[in-house]
Write a protein that holds these residues in place. Structure first.
Motif, PDB file in Angstrom:
ATOM      1  N   THR A   1     -30.455  35.388 -10.313  1.00  0.00           N
ATOM      2  CA  THR A   1     -29.997  33.954  -9.557  1.00  0.00           C
ATOM      3  C   THR A   1     -28.780  33.535  -9.838  1.00  0.00           C
ATOM      4  O   THR A   1     -28.263  33.746 -11.263  1.00  0.00           O
ATOM      5  N   ILE A   2     -27.990  32.984  -9.104  1.00  0.00           N
ATOM      6  CA  ILE A   2     -26.693  32.358  -9.393  1.00  0.00           C
ATOM      7  C   ILE A   2     -26.767  30.740  -9.121  1.00  0.00           C
ATOM      8  O   ILE A   2     -27.274  30.412  -8.288  1.00  0.00           O
ATOM      9  N   SER A   3     -26.681  30.085 -10.265  1.00  0.00           N
ATOM     10  CA  SER A   3     -26.818  28.638 -10.241  1.00  0.00           C
ATOM     11  C   SER A   3     -25.573  27.961  -9.998  1.00  0.00           C
ATOM     12  O   SER A   3     -24.588  28.189 -10.959  1.00  0.00           O
ATOM     13  N   ILE A   4     -25.394  27.115  -8.978  1.00  0.00           N
ATOM     14  CA  ILE A   4     -24.243  26.207  -8.747  1.00  0.00           C
ATOM     15  C   ILE A   4     -24.740  24.609  -8.925  1.00  0.00           C
ATOM     16  O   ILE A   4     -25.574  24.266  -8.504  1.00  0.00           O
ATOM     17  N   SER A   5     -23.844  24.050  -9.946  1.00  0.00           N
ATOM     18  CA  SER A   5     -23.788  22.790 -10.085  1.00  0.00           C
ATOM     19  C   SER A   5     -22.899  22.050  -9.403  1.00  0.00           C
ATOM     20  O   SER A   5     -21.718  21.960  -9.764  1.00  0.00           O
ATOM     21  N   ALA A   6     -23.248  21.451  -8.267  1.00  0.00           N
ATOM     22  CA  ALA A   6     -22.227  20.534  -7.312  1.00  0.00           C
ATOM     23  C   ALA A   6     -21.631  19.218  -8.091  1.00  0.00           C
ATOM     24  O   ALA A   6     -22.466  18.670  -8.914  1.00  0.00           O
ATOM     25  N   GLU A   7     -20.779  18.722  -7.490  1.00  0.00           N
ATOM     26  CA  GLU A   7     -20.047  17.388  -7.970  1.00  0.00           C
ATOM     27  C   GLU A   7     -20.801  16.131  -6.985  1.00  0.00           C
ATOM     28  O   GLU A   7     -20.610  15.133  -7.437  1.00  0.00           O
TER      29      GLU A   7
ATOM     30  N   ASP B   1     -35.343  14.602 -11.376  1.00  0.00           N
ATOM     31  CA  ASP B   1     -34.152  13.611 -11.116  1.00  0.00           C
ATOM     32  C   ASP B   1     -33.096  14.515 -10.675  1.00  0.00           C
ATOM     33  O   ASP B   1     -31.832  13.884 -10.921  1.00  0.00           O
ATOM     34  N   THR B   2     -33.067  15.516  -9.809  1.00  0.00           N
ATOM     35  CA  THR B   2     -31.760  16.091  -9.562  1.00  0.00           C
ATOM     36  C   THR B   2     -31.976  16.535  -7.910  1.00  0.00           C
ATOM     37  O   THR B   2     -33.215  16.344  -7.464  1.00  0.00           O
ATOM     38  N   TYR B   3     -31.084  16.943  -7.292  1.00  0.00           N
ATOM     39  CA  TYR B   3     -30.897  17.241  -5.864  1.00  0.00           C
ATOM     40  C   TYR B   3     -30.882  18.752  -5.929  1.00  0.00           C
ATOM     41  O   TYR B   3     -30.054  19.264  -6.553  1.00  0.00           O
ATOM     42  N   PHE B   4     -31.922  19.525  -5.343  1.00  0.00           N
ATOM     43  CA  PHE B   4     -32.087  20.893  -5.646  1.00  0.00           C
ATOM     44  C   PHE B   4     -32.748  21.652  -4.416  1.00  0.00           C
ATOM     45  O   PHE B   4     -33.401  21.074  -3.854  1.00  0.00           O
ATOM     46  N   GLY B   5     -32.129  22.925  -4.602  1.00  0.00           N
ATOM     47  CA  GLY B   5     -32.674  23.878  -3.515  1.00  0.00           C
ATOM     48  C   GLY B   5     -32.515  25.163  -4.061  1.00  0.00           C
ATOM     49  O   GLY B   5     -31.464  25.395  -4.757  1.00  0.00           O
ATOM     50  N   MET B   6     -33.265  26.137  -3.420  1.00  0.00           N
ATOM     51  CA  MET B   6     -33.203  27.425  -3.887  1.00  0.00           C
ATOM     52  C   MET B   6     -33.483  28.330  -2.671  1.00  0.00           C
ATOM     53  O   MET B   6     -34.312  27.996  -1.540  1.00  0.00           O
ATOM     54  N   PHE B   7     -32.603  29.329  -2.558  1.00  0.00           N
ATOM     55  CA  PHE B   7     -32.741  30.550  -1.407  1.00  0.00           C
ATOM     56  C   PHE B   7     -32.377  31.999  -1.888  1.00  0.00           C
ATOM     57  O   PHE B   7     -31.671  32.213  -2.878  1.00  0.00           O
ATOM     58  N   ALA B   8     -32.438  32.894  -1.088  1.00  0.00           N
ATOM     59  CA  ALA B   8     -31.796  34.119  -0.998  1.00  0.00           C
ATOM     60  C   ALA B   8     -30.948  34.106   0.126  1.00  0.00           C
ATOM     61  O   ALA B   8     -31.327  33.922   1.368  1.00  0.00           O
ATOM     62  N   ASP B   9     -29.577  34.438  -0.206  1.00  0.00           N
ATOM     63  CA  ASP B   9     -28.561  34.816   0.907  1.00  0.00           C
ATOM     64  C   ASP B   9     -28.862  35.892   1.915  1.00  0.00           C
ATOM     65  O   ASP B   9     -29.977  36.597   1.620  1.00  0.00           O
ATOM     66  N   LYS B  10     -28.553  35.935   2.818  1.00  0.00           N
ATOM     67  CA  LYS B  10     -28.488  37.184   3.812  1.00  0.00           C
ATOM     68  C   LYS B  10     -28.321  38.635   3.435  1.00  0.00           C
ATOM     69  O   LYS B  10     -28.569  39.587   3.907  1.00  0.00           O
ATOM     70  N   PHE B  11     -27.658  38.615   2.116  1.00  0.00           N
ATOM     71  CA  PHE B  11     -27.596  39.815   1.445  1.00  0.00           C
ATOM     72  C   PHE B  11     -28.791  39.945   0.236  1.00  0.00           C
ATOM     73  O   PHE B  11     -28.549  40.979  -0.438  1.00  0.00           O
ATOM     74  N   GLY B  12     -29.779  39.051   0.170  1.00  0.00           N
ATOM     75  CA  GLY B  12     -30.465  39.178  -0.733  1.00  0.00           C
ATOM     76  C   GLY B  12     -30.407  38.848  -2.058  1.00  0.00           C
ATOM     77  O   GLY B  12     -30.941  38.767  -3.115  1.00  0.00           O
ATOM     78  N   ILE B  13     -29.169  38.041  -2.429  1.00  0.00           N
ATOM     79  CA  ILE B  13     -28.722  37.292  -3.745  1.00  0.00           C
ATOM     80  C   ILE B  13     -29.463  36.073  -3.753  1.00  0.00           C
ATOM     81  O   ILE B  13     -29.309  35.260  -2.635  1.00  0.00           O
ATOM     82  N   GLN B  14     -30.036  35.656  -4.774  1.00  0.00           N
ATOM     83  CA  GLN B  14     -30.996  34.688  -5.212  1.00  0.00           C
ATOM     84  C   GLN B  14     -29.678  33.418  -5.758  1.00  0.00           C
ATOM     85  O   GLN B  14     -28.892  33.704  -6.525  1.00  0.00           O
TER      86      GLN B  14
ATOM     87  N   MET C   1     -29.542  28.940  -6.722  1.00  0.00           N
ATOM     88  CA  MET C   1     -29.896  27.750  -6.985  1.00  0.00           C
ATOM     89  C   MET C   1     -28.684  26.682  -6.623  1.00  0.00           C
ATOM     90  O   MET C   1     -27.729  27.048  -7.217  1.00  0.00           O
ATOM     91  N   VAL C   2     -28.823  25.752  -5.917  1.00  0.00           N
ATOM     92  CA  VAL C   2     -27.907  24.729  -5.682  1.00  0.00           C
ATOM     93  C   VAL C   2     -28.437  23.263  -6.207  1.00  0.00           C
ATOM     94  O   VAL C   2     -29.526  22.841  -5.853  1.00  0.00           O
ATOM     95  N   ASP C   3     -27.826  22.728  -7.132  1.00  0.00           N
ATOM     96  CA  ASP C   3     -28.158  21.333  -7.456  1.00  0.00           C
ATOM     97  C   ASP C   3     -27.333  20.617  -7.541  1.00  0.00           C
ATOM     98  O   ASP C   3     -26.118  20.817  -7.846  1.00  0.00           O
ATOM     99  N   PHE C   4     -27.415  18.962  -7.628  1.00  0.00           N
ATOM    100  CA  PHE C   4     -26.489  18.094  -7.980  1.00  0.00           C
ATOM    101  C   PHE C   4     -27.438  16.847  -8.999  1.00  0.00           C
ATOM    102  O   PHE C   4     -28.352  16.628  -8.650  1.00  0.00           O
ATOM    103  N   ASP C   5     -26.929  16.828 -10.251  1.00  0.00           N
ATOM    104  CA  ASP C   5     -27.636  15.982 -11.156  1.00  0.00           C
ATOM    105  C   ASP C   5     -26.428  14.713 -11.290  1.00  0.00           C
ATOM    106  O   ASP C   5     -25.327  14.959 -11.856  1.00  0.00           O
ATOM    107  N   PRO C   6     -27.036  13.524 -10.827  1.00  0.00           N
ATOM    108  CA  PRO C   6     -26.098  12.593 -10.918  1.00  0.00           C
ATOM    109  C   PRO C   6     -25.703  12.014 -12.343  1.00  0.00           C
ATOM    110  O   PRO C   6     -24.484  11.521 -12.662  1.00  0.00           O
ATOM    111  N   LYS C   7     -26.372  12.429 -13.265  1.00  0.00           N
ATOM    112  CA  LYS C   7     -26.148  12.500 -14.923  1.00  0.00           C
ATOM    113  C   LYS C   7     -24.930  13.151 -15.313  1.00  0.00           C
ATOM    114  O   LYS C   7     -24.096  12.632 -16.186  1.00  0.00           O
TER     115      LYS C   7
END
Length: 148
Positions: free
Chosen positions: A88-94, A122-135, A137-143
């Motif tokens: 999984t590749i995790s992205i923390s959005a701003e 208490d975060t804004y979060f989602g998880m998926f596999a892209d069309k290439f099968g790569i896992q 996670m995208v989240d935004f934590d206001p803290k």
């Protein structure tokens, strides 16, 4: 502090995958090198099958991250792509807006596992596999606002 820059292996479609990622993240490749660009080694020649495959590609993401990848070199380096149990590749959005943009862009054509929404931790979060099968996670934590 050390940085974590994910590197993803593909079976001949690295360029297609990275063009897709570039369409979502924007920017320009910091490096794109094909196997045929390697120095010629008469003891280990690069086959026609592997010549146009990507040996290394790097796409800067944001201010300090780089997404890297390459094709497996089946003939040249006798490699085989073996997918792990979970990667999984995790992205923390701003911001929530950035989280939505990244989630919607990267999940296009893929398989959503957890729709992006406010989570019970208490975060804004989602998880998926892209069309290439790569896992992903995208989240935004206001803290933290993307700083983790």
């Amino acid at each position: 502090m050390a940085q974590i820059n994910p590197h993803i292996l593909f079976k001949g479609n690295t360029e297609e995958a990275f063009n897709f990622y570039k369409s979502v993240f924007g920017g320009e490749y910091a490096m794109l090198m094909r196997m045929k660009d390697l120095p010629n080694d008469p003891n280990n020649p690069i086959s026609e099958i592997d010549a146009n495959k990507i040996i290394h590609i790097a796409l800067p993401i944001g201010k300090s991250n780089i997404l890297m990848g390459s094709d497996v070199a089946e003939q040249f380096m006798n490699q085989e792509l073996v997918t792990g149990n979970r990667y999984t590749i995790s992205i923390s959005a701003e911001s929530k807006e950035e989280a939505d943009k990244l989630f919607n862009g990267l999940s296009a054509g893929g398989q959503i596992e957890i729709p992006i929404a406010d989570s019970h931790w208490d975060t804004y979060f989602g998880m998926f596999a892209d069309k290439f099968g790569i896992q992903w996670m995208v989240d935004f934590d206001p803290k933290y606002k993307g700083q983790i």
